[in-house]
Design a protein around this motif. Structure first.
Motif, PDB file in Angstrom:
ATOM      1  N   THR A 156       0.845  -1.200   0.000  1.00 48.05           N
ATOM      2  CA  THR A 156       0.000   0.000   0.000  1.00 48.05           C
ATOM      3  C   THR A 156       0.874   1.242   0.000  1.00 48.05           C
ATOM      4  O   THR A 156       1.839   1.339   0.759  1.00 48.05           O
ATOM      5  N   LYS A 157       0.529   2.194  -0.856  1.00 46.48           N
ATOM      6  CA  LYS A 157       1.228   3.480  -0.947  1.00 46.48           C
ATOM      7  C   LYS A 157       0.231   4.602  -0.661  1.00 46.48           C
ATOM      8  O   LYS A 157      -0.954   4.491  -1.008  1.00 46.48           O
ATOM      9  N   VAL A 158       0.698   5.664  -0.053  1.00 43.46           N
ATOM     10  CA  VAL A 158      -0.191   6.769   0.313  1.00 43.46           C
ATOM     11  C   VAL A 158       0.423   8.127  -0.036  1.00 43.46           C
ATOM     12  O   VAL A 158       1.631   8.240  -0.259  1.00 43.46           O
ATOM     13  N   PHE A 159      -0.461   9.136  -0.070  1.00 45.71           N
ATOM     14  CA  PHE A 159      -0.099  10.544  -0.210  1.00 45.71           C
ATOM     15  C   PHE A 159       0.520  10.889  -1.561  1.00 45.71           C
ATOM     16  O   PHE A 159       1.327  11.809  -1.664  1.00 45.71           O
ATOM     17  N   SER A 160       0.135  10.167  -2.602  1.00 45.91           N
ATOM     18  CA  SER A 160       0.540  10.568  -3.942  1.00 45.91           C
ATOM     19  C   SER A 160      -0.518  11.510  -4.505  1.00 45.91           C
ATOM     20  O   SER A 160      -1.703  11.421  -4.164  1.00 45.91           O
ATOM     21  N   LEU A 161      -0.090  12.432  -5.364  1.00 45.65           N
ATOM     22  CA  LEU A 161      -0.975  13.449  -5.921  1.00 45.65           C
ATOM     23  C   LEU A 161      -1.310  13.159  -7.383  1.00 45.65           C
ATOM     24  O   LEU A 161      -0.496  12.585  -8.113  1.00 45.65           O
ATOM     25  N   LYS A 162      -2.491  13.569  -7.803  1.00 40.51           N
ATOM     26  CA  LYS A 162      -2.972  13.414  -9.182  1.00 40.51           C
ATOM     27  C   LYS A 162      -3.071  11.957  -9.613  1.00 40.51           C
ATOM     28  O   LYS A 162      -3.206  11.657 -10.812  1.00 40.51           O
ATOM     29  N   THR A 163      -3.046  11.023  -8.662  1.00 41.90           N
ATOM     30  CA  THR A 163      -2.887   9.613  -9.000  1.00 41.90           C
ATOM     31  C   THR A 163      -4.054   9.067  -9.799  1.00 41.90           C
ATOM     32  O   THR A 163      -3.884   8.177 -10.629  1.00 41.90           O
ATOM     33  N   ARG A 164      -5.250   9.590  -9.593  1.00 44.16           N
ATOM     34  CA  ARG A 164      -6.393   9.059 -10.340  1.00 44.16           C
ATOM     35  C   ARG A 164      -6.340   9.460 -11.811  1.00 44.16           C
ATOM     36  O   ARG A 164      -7.098   8.930 -12.633  1.00 44.16           O
ATOM     37  N   PHE A 165      -5.437  10.375 -12.163  1.00 43.04           N
ATOM     38  CA  PHE A 165      -5.321  10.813 -13.549  1.00 43.04           C
ATOM     39  C   PHE A 165      -4.129  10.178 -14.286  1.00 43.04           C
ATOM     40  O   PHE A 165      -3.980  10.394 -15.485  1.00 43.04           O
ATOM     41  N   GLU A 208      -5.779  19.984  -4.069  1.00 44.01           N
ATOM     42  CA  GLU A 208      -5.251  18.802  -4.720  1.00 44.01           C
ATOM     43  C   GLU A 208      -5.406  17.631  -3.752  1.00 44.01           C
ATOM     44  O   GLU A 208      -5.051  17.747  -2.579  1.00 44.01           O
ATOM     45  N   HIS A 209      -5.910  16.527  -4.242  1.00 48.57           N
ATOM     46  CA  HIS A 209      -6.254  15.417  -3.371  1.00 48.57           C
ATOM     47  C   HIS A 209      -5.131  14.381  -3.280  1.00 48.57           C
ATOM     48  O   HIS A 209      -4.565  13.977  -4.301  1.00 48.57           O
ATOM     49  N   PHE A 210      -4.841  13.962  -2.065  1.00 48.56           N
ATOM     50  CA  PHE A 210      -3.934  12.838  -1.866  1.00 48.56           C
ATOM     51  C   PHE A 210      -4.681  11.539  -2.134  1.00 48.56           C
ATOM     52  O   PHE A 210      -5.906  11.460  -1.969  1.00 48.56           O
ATOM     53  N   HIS A 211      -3.908  10.516  -2.504  1.00 51.50           N
ATOM     54  CA  HIS A 211      -4.517   9.226  -2.818  1.00 51.50           C
ATOM     55  C   HIS A 211      -3.806   8.085  -2.099  1.00 51.50           C
ATOM     56  O   HIS A 211      -2.632   8.182  -1.748  1.00 51.50           O
ATOM     57  N   ARG A 212      -4.552   7.024  -1.922  1.00 48.54           N
ATOM     58  CA  ARG A 212      -4.031   5.753  -1.424  1.00 48.54           C
ATOM     59  C   ARG A 212      -4.049   4.781  -2.594  1.00 48.54           C
ATOM     60  O   ARG A 212      -5.046   4.696  -3.335  1.00 48.54           O
ATOM     61  N   VAL A 213      -2.964   4.054  -2.769  1.00 45.56           N
ATOM     62  CA  VAL A 213      -2.868   3.078  -3.851  1.00 45.56           C
ATOM     63  C   VAL A 213      -2.616   1.704  -3.239  1.00 45.56           C
ATOM     64  O   VAL A 213      -1.581   1.479  -2.600  1.00 45.56           O
TER      65      VAL A 213
END
Length: 383
Positions: A156-165, A208-213
């Motif tokens: 699991t990775k967290v706090f990446s930006l623009k990840t959904r794009f 800008e939203h952070f993401h969890r992957v």
């Protein structure tokens, strides 16, 4: 740089500035700028910038660049932010992942991934930070297990930006667990649309939203191993130093101070006290010093001199300065301006929400101080 630019660099800056001030680019930049917690899709803007040849000016021509210098690339980065272009895609895709590919990628990887990035057709994110490891990459738990000619990554990775794009993730994972905190780490190029990749939003206050992957046994071809197996830590160390020029944080601080002054002028300029003028002068002095720090680092990198301590100083100073300006400027707009939602007010509100993350990304301020302290200890011991 040494406190000045050549005539050719100044002409180049003027040409870039003119292009970015065009009606078409300004309209696209406005449509790509988030506000009130809403994050628009900035990819149309970047496709336009790719068509204009402004995303990767320093890359070799064979990979979609223009073969210009790293200094010219930094000039473009400055002008992009000053023209109101949201910079996260540029920082993550071009300055971090693209630079990693140039530095350590195979020829096949460069030919496959770099030209679409240069055209603004492909985007990337960084998958380093984990829920329990924070900024300490030595504590990462994601594992890449061998599977035939490739690997399967779970973690699991967290706090990446623009990840959904994005289309591509630069992922750090352990290929040989149990070999030491900073050993056995490898880097992979992960298809973000692959089965087993789940991207979800991390609640926050920023525009800008952070993401969890979550990566669930995600299949990655062996050809997507970036650099030698188990040698990810030395590459990460070098790349993080290149990432820490401080220029992107400096440009945010500059923009936020300009917005604060705009709010003052639009509000009640006659109410500006001597104490406030003194503080504004101090901010401008700090920004001037910050600009020199950033460009000294950039000049060193352009000459193949990567100074870990200098980059730590630049990153620490610029991120702390930007955060301080954002906090100071938050109270400047009058109640009437806040109600009217002027451009400057919206910028300062967004800055206040974004600022806390600046001293965390690319290495926390505490980590930067540790790097500096270790250098001083080494000098004291005569090393």
């Amino acid at each position: 740089m040494r406190f000045g630019f050549t005539e050719d660099q100044e002409r180049f800056r003027a040409d870039v500035r003119k292009t970015l001030r065009s009606v078409e680019v300004q309209a696209a930049a406005a449509a790509a700028t988030g506000a009130f917690g809403v994050e628009p899709d900035a990819r149309p803007l970047y496709r336009l910038l790719g068509e204009l040849g402004l995303l990767t000016v320093h890359w070799p021509v064979e990979y979609g660049g223009r073969g210009r210098s790293l200094t010219d690339a930094a000039i473009v980065a400055e002008e992009l932010v000053r023209a109101g272009v949201p910079d996260t895609f540029h920082v993550n895709t071009v300055q971090i992942v693209g630079q990693f590919l140039l530095m350590a990628g195979s020829e096949e990887q460069k030919q496959r991934y770099l030209p679409p990035i240069a055209r603004g057709e492909s985007f990337a994110s960084v998958l380093y930070t984990e829920p329990d490891a924070g900024s300490d990459l030595g504590g990462l738990r994601a594992v890449a297990e061998a599977d035939g000619d490739g690997y399967r990554i779970t973690g699991t990775k967290v706090f990446s930006l623009k990840t959904r794009f994005v289309d591509l993730g630069l992922c750090a994972a352990r290929t040989t667990p149990g070999t030491g905190k900073y050993q056995g780490i490898s880097l992979f190029l992960v298809d973000m649309r692959a089965p087993g990749v789940t991207v979800s939003m991390v609640p926050g206050i920023g525009d800008e939203h952070f993401h969890r992957v979550d990566l669930d046994a995600v299949a990655v071809p062996g050809a997507n191993l970036l650099g030698p197996r188990d040698e990810g830590w030395p590459l990460l160390n070098e790349a993080l130093a290149i990432e820490r020029t401080g220029l992107d944080y400096h440009l945010k601080a500059e923009r936020w101070l300009d917005a604060a002054l705009e709010a003052l002028v639009e509000g009640e300029p006659e109410a500006v006290s001597g104490g406030l003028l003194e503080q504004i002068g101090r901010w401008h002095g700090a920004l001037a010093a910050d600009h020199v720090l950033a460009w000294e680092v950039i000049t060193g990198i352009a000459a193949d001199r990567i100074d870990q301590v200098a980059t730590a100083v630049a990153k620490y100073h610029s991120s702390e300065l930007a955060q301080s300006i954002a906090v100071w400027a938050a109270d400047i707009p009058s109640p009437e301006q806040r109600a009217d939602r002027t451009g400057a007010t919206v910028t300062l509100e967004s800055a206040y929400r974004e600022a806390p993350g600046l001293t965390l990304s690319a290495g926390t301020s505490e980590v930067m101080l540790q790097i500096m302290a270790a250098s001083f200890d080494s000098i004291g011991q005569g090393d």
